[in-house]
Enzyme design. Structure first.
Site, PDB file in Angstrom:
ATOM      1  CG  ASP A 129     -20.005  54.309 -37.708  1.00 27.72           C
ATOM      2  OD1 ASP A 129     -19.621  53.613 -36.797  1.00 27.72           O
ATOM      3  OD2 ASP A 129     -19.241  55.302 -38.593  1.00 27.72           O
ATOM      4  CG  ASN A 137     -11.938  61.991 -31.877  1.00 30.92           C
ATOM      5  OD1 ASN A 137     -12.494  62.943 -31.306  1.00 30.92           O
ATOM      6  ND2 ASN A 137     -12.297  60.635 -31.746  1.00 30.92           N
ATOM      7  CG  HIS A 142      -9.480  62.700 -28.304  1.00 30.95           C
ATOM      8  ND1 HIS A 142      -9.995  61.718 -28.787  1.00 30.95           N
ATOM      9  CD2 HIS A 142      -8.206  62.965 -28.577  1.00 30.95           C
ATOM     10  CE1 HIS A 142      -8.913  61.146 -29.396  1.00 30.95           C
ATOM     11  NE2 HIS A 142      -7.728  61.880 -29.281  1.00 30.95           N
ATOM     12  CG  ASP A 146     -15.293  63.322 -25.407  1.00 28.89           C
ATOM     13  OD1 ASP A 146     -15.204  62.094 -25.982  1.00 28.89           O
ATOM     14  OD2 ASP A 146     -14.487  63.464 -24.341  1.00 28.89           O
ATOM     15  CD  GLU A 172     -16.506  55.485 -34.742  1.00 27.49           C
ATOM     16  OE1 GLU A 172     -15.748  55.358 -35.569  1.00 27.49           O
ATOM     17  OE2 GLU A 172     -16.000  55.456 -33.501  1.00 27.49           O
TER      18      GLU A 172
END
Length: 254
Positions: A129, A137, A142, A146, A172
Site C-alpha cells: 500500500d 493527490n 491526480h 497517476d 493504491e
C-alpha cells in the site's frame, strides 16, 4: 487449433499440386504414346509444352475454387482468435499501470494456491500500500498520483522473478504473489522492494517528493481459502501501517 488449420491448408495445397502434376503426367504419357505410334505427328517437345500450357490453364481455377476459400476461412478464424486473445488480455490488465488488475491477479493467485496445495510447495503473498496516497493527490494533483502509481507498479514488476506476479488490487494497493517462496524468503524480497520505492524521487517542479510503501506479508497454509489468506495479508499490512509506515510486517497463518 492454429497448427491444425495450418496443416489442413498445407494438405489442400498438396492435393491441388498432386492433381495438377498427375494431369500433366497423364497428358505427357498419352501424347508420348501417340508420338511414338505415329512418327508423322508433332515432335515430343511440342507435346510436353502443350501439356504444360494446359496445366497452367487449369491450375488457377483449381486454386481459386479449392485453396482460396480455405485460405480466407483460415485468415478469418485467425483474426477472430487474435481478437479474442486481445480482449482477454485487456480484461485482466489495469489500463493505468499496465500490470494485472484485481481480477487478473486473483485468478493467478487461486491457481497458485491450487498448485501449492497439490504439490505441497510454499507460496507467499504480499499486500503493498502506498503511504499517504490521498495527500499526494491533494498536494500535487491526480496526474501526479497517476504517475506515482505507474512508477511504483514498474518498480514492483522489475523487482520480481519470472514465476512471481503482481497486480493492482485496488486504488493504491498492489498484490504480489511469490510461488515456491516461504515467508522468510518472501519478506527479504519485499523488503528490497520497499527500499527501492523509498529511494525513488518524484520531481514536481520546484519540489522533490518521495514515496514510501507499507507491506504486509503472509504465507499460504494448505487448507485455507482465498478469503482467509487475504485476511492474514491485510492484518499484516495494518500492522505495518500502525507501526509507522514504510515498513514490512510478516504474519504467519494460524
Amino acid at each position: 487449433m492454429k497448427d491444425t488449420r495450418s496443416e489442413a491448408l498445407s494438405a489442400a495445397r498438396a492435393v491441388v499440386a498432386i492433381v495438377v502434376i498427375a494431369f500433366f503426367v497423364e497428358l505427357v504419357i498419352m501424347q508420348s504414346m501417340l508420338f511414338f505410334g505415329h512418327a508423322h505427328q508433332e515432335s515430343l517437345l511440342f507435346t510436353i509444352l502443350d501439356a504444360a500450357i494446359l496445366s497452367l490453364v487449369i491450375a488457377p481455377p483449381i486454386y481459386w475454387l479449392v485453396l482460396s476459400p480455405i485460405k480466407q476461412e483460415y485468415e478469418k478464424r485467425l483474426k477472430a482468435e487474435h481478437h479474442a486473445e486481445e480482449m482477454g488480455r485487456i480484461a485482466i490488465t489495469d489500463p493505468l499501470t499496465a500490470i494485472m488488475n484485481r481480477r487478473g491477479i486473483t485468478v493467478g493467485l487461486l491457481d497458485a494456491m491450487a498448485q501449492a496445495e497439490r504439490y505441497r510447495t510454499p507460496l507467499t503473498v504480499a499486500m503493498v500500500d502506498i503511504d499517504h496516497f490521498k495527500e499526494i493527490n491533494d498536494t500535487y494533483g491526480h496526474d501526479t498520483g497517476d504517475r506515482v502509481l505507474k512508477s511504483v507498479a514498474a518498480i514492483l514488476s522489475d523487482a520480481l522473478r519470472m514465476p512471481d506476479k503482481v497486480g493492482r488490487y485496488g486504488g493504491e494497493e498492489f498484490l504480489i504473489m511469490l510461488p515456491h517462496t516461504n515467508l522468510a524468503q518472501g519478506s527479504k524480497i519485499v523488503e528490497r522492494i520497499r527500499a527501492s520505492v523509498s529511494k525513488k524521487i518524484f520531481d514536481q517542479g520546484a519540489k522533490k517528493a518521495r514515496v514510501t510503501v507499507s507491506v504486509g506479508v503472509t504465507q499460504f497454509k494448505p487448507g485455507e481459502d482465498l478469503e482467509q489468506l487475504m485476511s492474514h495479508a491485510d492484518k499484516a499490512l495494518y500492522d505495518a501501517k500502525k507501526g509507522g509506515r514504510n515498513l514490512v510486517v510478516a504474519r504467519k497463518s494460524r
